[in-house]
Design a protein around this motif. Structure first.
Motif, PDB file in Angstrom:
ATOM      1  N   ASP A 189     -41.982  27.168 -25.980  1.00  0.00           N
ATOM      2  CA  ASP A 189     -42.501  26.077 -24.995  1.00  0.00           C
ATOM      3  C   ASP A 189     -41.240  25.161 -24.562  1.00  0.00           C
ATOM      4  O   ASP A 189     -40.432  25.342 -25.488  1.00  0.00           O
ATOM      5  CB  ASP A 189     -43.653  25.374 -25.388  1.00  0.00           C
ATOM      6  N   ASN A 196     -53.277  24.752 -34.013  1.00  0.00           N
ATOM      7  CA  ASN A 196     -54.145  24.271 -32.986  1.00  0.00           C
ATOM      8  C   ASN A 196     -55.218  25.454 -32.992  1.00  0.00           C
ATOM      9  O   ASN A 196     -55.090  26.600 -33.392  1.00  0.00           O
ATOM     10  CB  ASN A 196     -53.628  24.421 -31.598  1.00  0.00           C
ATOM     11  N   ARG A 224     -56.979  27.195 -30.753  1.00  0.00           N
ATOM     12  CA  ARG A 224     -57.038  27.405 -29.173  1.00  0.00           C
ATOM     13  C   ARG A 224     -55.989  28.091 -28.846  1.00  0.00           C
ATOM     14  O   ARG A 224     -54.834  27.981 -29.530  1.00  0.00           O
ATOM     15  CB  ARG A 224     -57.561  26.455 -28.497  1.00  0.00           C
ATOM     16  N   GLY A 265     -52.628  28.317 -26.798  1.00  0.00           N
ATOM     17  CA  GLY A 265     -51.860  27.161 -26.191  1.00  0.00           C
ATOM     18  C   GLY A 265     -51.534  27.145 -24.746  1.00  0.00           C
ATOM     19  O   GLY A 265     -51.879  28.196 -23.911  1.00  0.00           O
ATOM     20  N   ASP A 266     -51.355  25.958 -24.181  1.00  0.00           N
ATOM     21  CA  ASP A 266     -50.936  25.924 -22.548  1.00  0.00           C
ATOM     22  C   ASP A 266     -49.492  25.151 -22.452  1.00  0.00           C
ATOM     23  O   ASP A 266     -49.346  24.155 -22.846  1.00  0.00           O
ATOM     24  CB  ASP A 266     -52.015  24.982 -21.943  1.00  0.00           C
ATOM     25  N   GLU A 277     -48.338  28.409 -23.231  1.00  0.00           N
ATOM     26  CA  GLU A 277     -48.013  29.724 -23.718  1.00  0.00           C
ATOM     27  C   GLU A 277     -48.907  30.845 -23.363  1.00  0.00           C
ATOM     28  O   GLU A 277     -48.400  31.855 -23.124  1.00  0.00           O
ATOM     29  CB  GLU A 277     -48.304  29.443 -25.396  1.00  0.00           C
TER      30      GLU A 277
HETATM   31  N1  GLY Z   1     -48.140  23.957 -25.640  1.00  0.00           N
HETATM   32  C1  GLY Z   1     -48.673  23.295 -26.978  1.00  0.00           C
HETATM   33  C2  GLY Z   1     -50.061  23.348 -26.773  1.00  0.00           C
HETATM   34  O1  GLY Z   1     -50.877  24.014 -26.090  1.00  0.00           O
HETATM   35  O2  GLY Z   1     -50.720  22.410 -27.586  1.00  0.00           O
END
Ligand code: GLY
Ligand code: AMP
Length: 434
Positions: A221, A294, A296, A298-299, A301
């Motif tokens: 990231d 996390n 879930r 990732g965003d 990712e």
């Molecule tokens: N990119 C980190 C997250 O989704 O928490």
């Protein structure tokens, strides 16, 4: 649960950002999937899913909608509904889901829980102390002589609950703002104060059903707003996959010392994790350590990982929900991906939006656009948030993927846009030095 044998399934995706758009585009490729609803989705994904104006935290309405619309399968993507028990409630209504139940989502929902889990089961992570009173935390900070130290609010805080305090004064301010001023609300009732670790960071998302653990391709990231990792933290300004720091040797150590022990620890606690477990890792001089879990995808990712997935995502998600992940193939292309995020200039602070987003297919080519902060206005799509969209390209090498993603990003434009110009630069530097 009996093995699902669906065709033409009606699938509901809870969430509304770029990650959800990437999930939707991937499951749309599956022969198993018919109709897709996004709750709430966003205007930019309206061609790929029917967006329904129900918020991702409105669990009762989500359940009502699922029952009324004969949803065959639900994918709950964001942290909040998972921690609030969306999967538990949907399953009570007989709807199969991809995502952990609340008792497992706590691995992200409470940092105190996750740190104590790692300590109990010997999973490598930063040394830490937990505090439930500001007095005790301040006393500890005043007596510390090694800085920086890292101060973390226990609960969810929109990804902002981590403060790296460079000095004693910063640390005192951080404790006061989290525990006394309650800048993160109840999430700051308890805090973790931990050792500052150094080394490159790697994100590894994994599929797991509590019996089998299948890591996906690794990613990197880029969290800061400015080039060369300067300026404020954001939700993520771009990603690349695979991450060159995640060598085969590192992967082996992670599997043995982190991934499988975490899966087994959750089982031993009676909190089997079923879904996508995200490992935020730091490759320290003493080996890989967990920075965060996390519960879930990732965003952003997901926006580089899923475009590299060659297998049927829907089939994998059904298999996870039926606890037979070992039956299905999870195969990634031997290629690289780069996602460049386009944001509204001014993000992560104040910014103007509401500008028309224009796409030029001849410039975008075979790159994919994943919309996050966008809304529909008649036929037009307008910018409607901080992070507006991501542009992902894949190619045989990372250098080509980066070049292709930046070229394609010129094919989707709006007024007042901002992007970083160095996504992938660090990873390419690491590749050259190998
Ligand atoms: N990119 C980190 C997250 O989704 O928490
Ligand atoms: P988190 O929200 O837990 O991912 O933390 C956000 C960012 O803070 C991470 O991506 C790291 O860059 C940094 N961070 C968190 N914990 C530590 C630590 N113990 N040492 C150094 N950096 C950290």
């Amino acid at each position: 649960m009996a093995e699902t044998n669906f065709k033409n399934m009606t699938v509901m995706v809870v969430g509304g950002g770029g990650r959800e758009h990437a999930i939707i585009k991937k499951i749309k490729q599956s022969p198993l999937v018919g109709k897709i609803y996004a709750l709430p989705g966003n205007g930019g994904m309206a061609n790929d899913a029917e967006c329904v104006a129900i918020g991702a935290k409105d669990i009762d309405k989500i359940c009502e909608f699922a029952v009324a619309n004969n949803i065959d399968f639900a994918i709950v993507a964001p942290d909040d509904p998972l921690v609030l028990g969306a999967v538990d409630k949907l399953e009570e209504k007989g709807i199969p889901c991809f995502g952990p139940r609340a008792n497992a989502a706590i691995i992200e929902g409470s940092k105190v829980f996750s740190k104590d889990l790692m300590k109990k089961y010997g999973i490598p992570t930063a040394e830490y102390e937990v505090f439930n009173s500001a007095e005790a935390a301040l006393e500890y900070v005043k007596n510390s002589d090694t800085f920086p130290i890292v101060i973390k609010a226990d609960g969810l805080a929109l990804g902002k609950g981590v403060i790296i305090a460079e000095t004693k004064e910063d640390a005192i301010d951080a404790v006061n703002s989290i525990m006394c001023d309650k800048v993160f609300g109840k999430s700051g009732d308890n805090i973790v104060i931990e050792e500052f670790l150094t080394g490159p960071e790697v994100s590894v998302l994994s599929f797991t059903d509590g019996k089998t653990m299948v890591p996906m391709v690794s990613s990197m990231d880029h969290k800061r707003i400015g080039d060369n990792d300067t300026g404020l933290n954001t939700g993520g300004m771009g990603t690349v996959a695979p991450n060159p720091c995640y060598t085969e040797d590192v992967a082996k150590v992670c599997m043995e010392k982190i991934f499988l022990p975490t899966m087994n620890a959750m089982n031993s606690e009676g909190r089997t994790f079923c879904g996508c477990l995200y490992f935020g890792l730091m490759i320290t001089p003493k080996g890989p350590k967990v920075i965060e879990y996390n519960c879930r995808f990732g965003d952003p990712e997901t926006q580089v990982v899923l475009p590299l997935l060659e297998s049927d995502l829907m089939e994998i998600m059904i298999a996870v929900s039926e606890k037979r992940l070992s039956d299905v193939e999870v195969k990634f292309a031997d290629r690289a991906a780069c996602c460049v995020i386009k944001a509204s200039n001014g993000y992560p602070q104040s910014y103007k939006s509401g500008f028309e987003i224009k796409e030029d297919a001849s410039v975008i080519g075979d790159a994919e656009i994943f919309y996050a902060g966008a809304k529909k206005d008649g036929e037009k799509t307008l910018s409607a948030g901080g992070r507006v969209l991501g542009v992902t390209a894949t190619a045989p090498t990372l250098a080509e993927a980066v070049k292709k993603a930046y070229a394609a990003s010129n094919g989707v434009t709006f007024e007042n846009e901002y992007k970083r110009n160095d996504i992938g630069k660090r990873a390419l530097g690491i590749l050259e030095s190998l």
